[in-house]
Design an enzyme around this catalytic site. Structure first.
Site, PDB file in Angstrom:
ATOM      1  N   LYS A  15       0.832  -1.208   0.000  1.00 39.97           N
ATOM      2  CA  LYS A  15       0.000   0.000   0.000  1.00 39.97           C
ATOM      3  C   LYS A  15       0.866   1.257   0.000  1.00 39.97           C
ATOM      4  O   LYS A  15       0.503   2.262  -0.607  1.00 39.97           O
ATOM      5  CB  LYS A  15      -0.922   0.019   1.222  1.00 39.97           C
ATOM      6  CG  LYS A  15      -2.085  -0.960   1.137  1.00 39.97           C
ATOM      7  CD  LYS A  15      -3.095  -0.676   2.252  1.00 39.97           C
ATOM      8  CE  LYS A  15      -4.192  -1.715   2.299  1.00 39.97           C
ATOM      9  NZ  LYS A  15      -5.096  -1.498   3.443  1.00 39.97           N
ATOM     10  N   LYS A  50      -7.067 -11.098  -7.928  1.00 43.44           N
ATOM     11  CA  LYS A  50      -8.219 -11.126  -7.030  1.00 43.44           C
ATOM     12  C   LYS A  50      -9.229 -10.037  -7.387  1.00 43.44           C
ATOM     13  O   LYS A  50      -8.832  -8.936  -7.782  1.00 43.44           O
ATOM     14  CB  LYS A  50      -7.736 -10.861  -5.600  1.00 43.44           C
ATOM     15  CG  LYS A  50      -8.023 -11.999  -4.650  1.00 43.44           C
ATOM     16  CD  LYS A  50      -7.566 -11.661  -3.253  1.00 43.44           C
ATOM     17  CE  LYS A  50      -8.693 -11.064  -2.444  1.00 43.44           C
ATOM     18  NZ  LYS A  50      -8.412 -10.972  -1.010  1.00 43.44           N
ATOM     19  N   LYS A  56     -11.721  -4.082  -4.557  1.00 45.52           N
ATOM     20  CA  LYS A  56     -12.374  -2.774  -4.475  1.00 45.52           C
ATOM     21  C   LYS A  56     -11.527  -1.700  -5.143  1.00 45.52           C
ATOM     22  O   LYS A  56     -12.031  -0.682  -5.573  1.00 45.52           O
ATOM     23  CB  LYS A  56     -12.505  -2.356  -2.999  1.00 45.52           C
ATOM     24  CG  LYS A  56     -13.667  -2.968  -2.255  1.00 45.52           C
ATOM     25  CD  LYS A  56     -13.704  -2.419  -0.821  1.00 45.52           C
ATOM     26  CE  LYS A  56     -14.790  -3.095  -0.024  1.00 45.52           C
ATOM     27  NZ  LYS A  56     -14.883  -2.599   1.355  1.00 45.52           N
TER      28      LYS A  56
END
Ligand code: TRP
Length: 342
Positions: free
Chosen positions: A119, A205, A208
């Site tokens: 991140k 995957k 979002k």
């Protein structure tokens, strides 16, 4: 909480962030499993709004997004007779325990976390302290409730490992073998744990944060949107449909989705679909998705339109969560030698 045999049920804690829309990867990977297992346990499900601000967030939508996730918990079948739903920021002990734990663990436990590194790269220059501290907040979520088990997906396993390391360290430094300060949680990994992949790339995957909404089916997507997304999803030119061919990740993913939406067994899906082409299969998948999600969407709408009800669920959930969490927080304060509030 006790069952009929008088044995205390084990406690489960889990949470979802109120960011973006909940997609069927989140649903099949988390909430649906919570629902299916809930009667065996004493459950606490929180909407982790404090986690949602560890990356830049929109203050105009945070409260509404929090309501949305809480309403979805209920719409998906979380039953308040054995489960408590609450908002993380309504229980100030989460922030307080996070501070205490921050002071007890070395920095490199956090800088070494895989998800932080990933991140942080995406954030570029502007990496907040909160992003680094995210796993400690998650540990506090779990430890405040003396959770026995935490349902986690692959991507959260390292966070649970960290939680267990924190427990060992705190108990070693501040507890005695007879009087432990914190309870060590176990991961709860369900056997079938189907991984739902992106509609536009079967090797990634469903996420979002994928910039393309075509990559995911959201739990609240309209039938038209679902149809569009299935129509446009990535396939391959090979004839016949099969599970598990590494050359055909999209094929495995779409069959898996069909299996999950329809509730059919893998064998039945193989039997039904092995000779089909995409043109025949796609309408089938579309229909199964719409049929599965429609009752959830219907319940969701009813719940979200009844703000007074939703508020009362979150108020009561918050009260119960506060009681449990404050007890644990005091136990930790005491172990660390604080003068307790007078
Ligand atoms: N980090 C989790 C996720 O992104 C969400 C979460 C926050 C959580 N606190 C938790 C999950 C406690 C389980 C237990 O999926």
């Amino acid at each position: 909480m006790s069952d009929l045999t008088g044995m205390a049920k084990q406690r489960i804690l889990s949470g979802v962030q109120p960011t973006g829309s909940l997609h069927v990867g989140n649903y099949f990977g988390a909430i649906r499993n919570w629902v299916q297992g809930q009667y065996e346990y004493d459950n606490l499900f929180c909407v982790v709004d404090l986690h949602a601000i560890t990356v830049p967030h929109n203050p105009a939508t945070l409260a509404q997004d929090t309501y949305t996730i809480a309403a979805l918990y209920l719409a998906c079948g979380i039953d308040l007779s054995c489960s408590t739903i609450f908002v993380q920021s309504h229980v100030s002990a989460h922030s307080e325990l996070t501070w205490l734990l921050n002071c007890l663990i070395p920095m490199n436990w956090l800088t070494d976390m895989i998800q932080f590194k990933e991140k942080a790269v995406k954030q570029g220059e502007n990496v907040g302290v909160g992003l680094l501290d995210y796993p400690v907040l998650m540990s506090s979520d779990i430890l405040l409730y003396d959770a026995d088990k935490v349902p986690v997906g692959e991507d959260q396993k390292q966070h649970l490992e960290l939680t267990r390391d924190i427990v060992d360290r705190v108990n070693h430094q501040f507890g005695t073998p007879k009087e432990l300060v914190l309870k060590r949680p176990e991961p709860l990994i369900r056997a079938e744990g189907a991984r739902v992949m992106s509609l536009t790339d079967g090797s990634k995957k469903m996420s979002k944060s994928d910039p393309s909404d075509l990559s995911r089916i959201n739990v609240l997507d309209s039938p038209e949107m679902i149809q569009q997304k299935v129509k446009k999803c990535k396939t391959d030119p090979i004839k016949g449909l099969e599970f598990g061919n590494p050359e055909r990740p999209e094929c495995t993913n779409l069959l898996t989705l069909y299996m999950l939406f329809s509730g059919k067994s893998k064998d039945d899906v193989i039997e039904e679909c092995q000779d089909m082409g995409w043109g025949q299969f796609k309408p089938l998948l579309t229909e199964a998705a719409i049929a599965h999600l429609q009752p959830i969407q219907q319940r969701y709408k009813e719940i979200v339109d009844d703000r007074a009800y939703l508020d009362s669920v979150l108020r009561e959930g918050g009260q119960k969560a506060n009681e449990i969490a404050n007890r644990t927080l005091n136990r930790v304060r005491k172990a660390l030698g604080f003068l307790l509030p007078l």
